[in-house]
Structure formats: structure tokens, C-alpha cells
Write an enzyme that holds these catalytic residues in place. Structure first.
Site, short mmCIF file in Angstrom:
data_model
loop_
_atom_site.label_atom_id
_atom_site.label_comp_id
_atom_site.label_asym_id
_atom_site.label_seq_id
_atom_site.Cartn_x
_atom_site.Cartn_y
_atom_site.Cartn_z
CG ASP A 162 -2.02 7.46 0.08
OD1 ASP A 162 -0.94 7.72 -0.48
OD2 ASP A 162 -3.13 7.76 -0.41
CG ASP B 190 -1.73 1.20 1.42
OD1 ASP B 190 -2.34 1.66 0.44
OD2 ASP B 190 -1.78 1.73 2.56
#
Length: 256
Positions: free
Chosen positions: A21, A19
Site C-alpha cells: 500500500d 511493501d
């Protein structure tokens, strides 16, 4: 004795999904794109305040569907009429000015650890595909899966080209990526901070939650998943785990 740093015949290919953010990067990448757009006069002060509110909320409490929908709709509206080439230029500018200084060095080093093992390393994010690809390219990663905005003749239309890559859609995208190859998700890895990524984390055999939100922390503890707090002792433990438990891999092959 075979060289442990080189793939052995028959070793299965492995993918590590990261991922972006709040896992690879502190905060939301789309906020930094918005700031760059403001510097270029492409959006208003009101818009940057809205993106800033989203950024502050995201850092304090994490993602939620209402925030995601709001930011997605406004971002698509702002993209309308601009070219993909312009966004690539902005994304590279943003990487140098805003994103690189905010990368978590510990998580970046974990991507390097996977690459050293011969793994493919893919970013997987709700952020725009073009932005995610720039980050992946600049970090020397294999590739990026992100939310795609529709273009016609190289210009953004203000509509999506497929779903927002969020929640269950990340698991779908991971399965689509390996479809037709000899990759087995049971041997793959995933890293995330958000409970929204539980479907992706569940889909792989090796999952690491990074600075998790409250819901993901609770789920991870109950499931016995690895929890990584970004501090020196934790990152050393995580690196040792990858070195010890992650197999050296060869590139994936497509089925005939």
C-alpha cells in the site's frame, strides 16, 4: 569473462521485500476489496463509507495504529462466514478492475529489475495474505507475506491466525522467511513508504524509501538511506543503483 547476467558460483541468495500500500499500489488494497464486496452485496453502504474514509485518510497522511486497528477489526468481522475460495475470486476480480490500474509502474519495474538479477521478490504487507498472494502471483513475483485470517474447513472465523503484519512484525516475518536458509539480510533489499516499516528497513542492508511519509523522510535523510520519489529521473537512478550495486544471486538453500 563470466556472463554478468547469470549467477556466479558462490553468490549469496538475495531477497527484495516490497511493501504494497502506497509503495507498489496507490492507496490501500483492502479498500478495493471492500468495494468488490459491496458490489456483491456482502457489505453495506455504511461499511464502504468507513473503508472509504480510511482510504482518504491513508492517502493524505499515511497509516496510523488507530486506523489500522479499526480497519482490521471490521475487515475480520466482515470475513466471518465466507470462504477463502470466495476471497481469492474477489481478489482476482479486484486486481483486474481496481489494483492493476493503480499500480506504480516505476515500483513494479523495480521488482522486475530484482527478478532479472536472480533475486527472490516478496511482497510484505498488513493486507490479507490471500490478497497479497494474488497480487504477487499476477505480477510474477516469488511470493507474499501478509496478515493471515483464521480459517476452519476453508471458512473464515473472524479471528486472526497470528499477528497483523505491521511495524516490527514485518521485520519478524522477514527473519522467519529466511530462517534455515543461507540468505543474509545484510545483502537483501526493502522498499516502503511508511515510517511504520523502519524496523524492516533497518533489518536489511539495502533500503529504499518510496514517496515517504514525513517521519520516514526525516529518518531516511538522517540515516543516509536512498529516497525515491516516483518520477522518471528518480526511477532511472533507482534502476541504475540496483543494476550496479545488487549482486546477481542464486536461489536460497535450506540448511541441513
Amino acid at each position: 569473462m563470466p556472463n554478468a547476467d547469470r549467477p556466479l558460483p558462490g553468490d549469496a541468495p538475495i531477497v527484495a521485500f516490497f511493501d504494497v500500500d502506497n509503495t507498489l499500489l496507490r492507496g490501500a488494497s483492502i479498500f478495493h476489496i471492500a468495494k468488490a464486496a459491496r458490489r456483491r452485496g456482502l457489505i453495506s453502504v455504511r461499511d464502504i463509507v468507513r473503508f472509504g474514509w480510511h482510504q482518504a485518510t491513508f492517502l493524505s497522511v499515511g497509516e496510523n495504529k488507530r486506523h489500522m486497528a479499526s480497519i482490521k477489526d471490521r475487515a475480520l468481522e466482515l470475513l466471518s462466514g465466507y470462504s477463502a475460495a470466495e476471497l481469492v475470486v474477489i481478489a482476482n476480480e479486484v486486481f483486474d478492475r481496481d489494483i492493476e490500474p493503480r499500480l506504480w509502474p516505476e515500483t513494479v519495474e523495480l521488482t522486475r529489475e530484482h527478478l532479472r538479477k536472480g533475486h527472490s521478490v516478496w511482497l510484505i504487507t498488513a493486507s490479507p495474505q490471500i490478497v497479497a498472494q494474488v497480487i504477487a502471483d499476477r505480477l510474477g513475483l516469488t511470493g507474499a507475506l501478509g496478515t493471515r485470517a483464521e480459517t476452519v474447513d476453508g471458512m473464515f472465523t473472524g479471528r486472526l491466525d497470528g499477528p497483523v503484519l505491521h511495524g516490527e512484525q514485518k521485520a519478524v516475518a522477514a527473519r522467519d522467511l529466511i530462517a534455515g536458509t543461507d540468505v543474509d539480510l545484510a545483502h537483501c533489499w526493502a522498499y516502503s513508504d511508511s515510517s511504520n516499516d523502519i524496523p524492516l528497513l533497518t533489518a536489511v542492508g539495502n533500503r529504499v524509501v518510496v514517496n515517504p511519509d514525513a517521519a520516514l523522510s526525516k529518518h531516511a535523510k538522517a540515516a543516509g538511506w536512498t529516497i525515491l520519489q516516483l518520477k522518471r529521473s528518480s526511477i532511472r537512478d533507482a534502476q541504475r543503483t540496483v543494476r550496479r550495486e545488487a549482486r546477481v544471486a542464486r536461489p536460497a538453500r535450506r540448511g541441513k
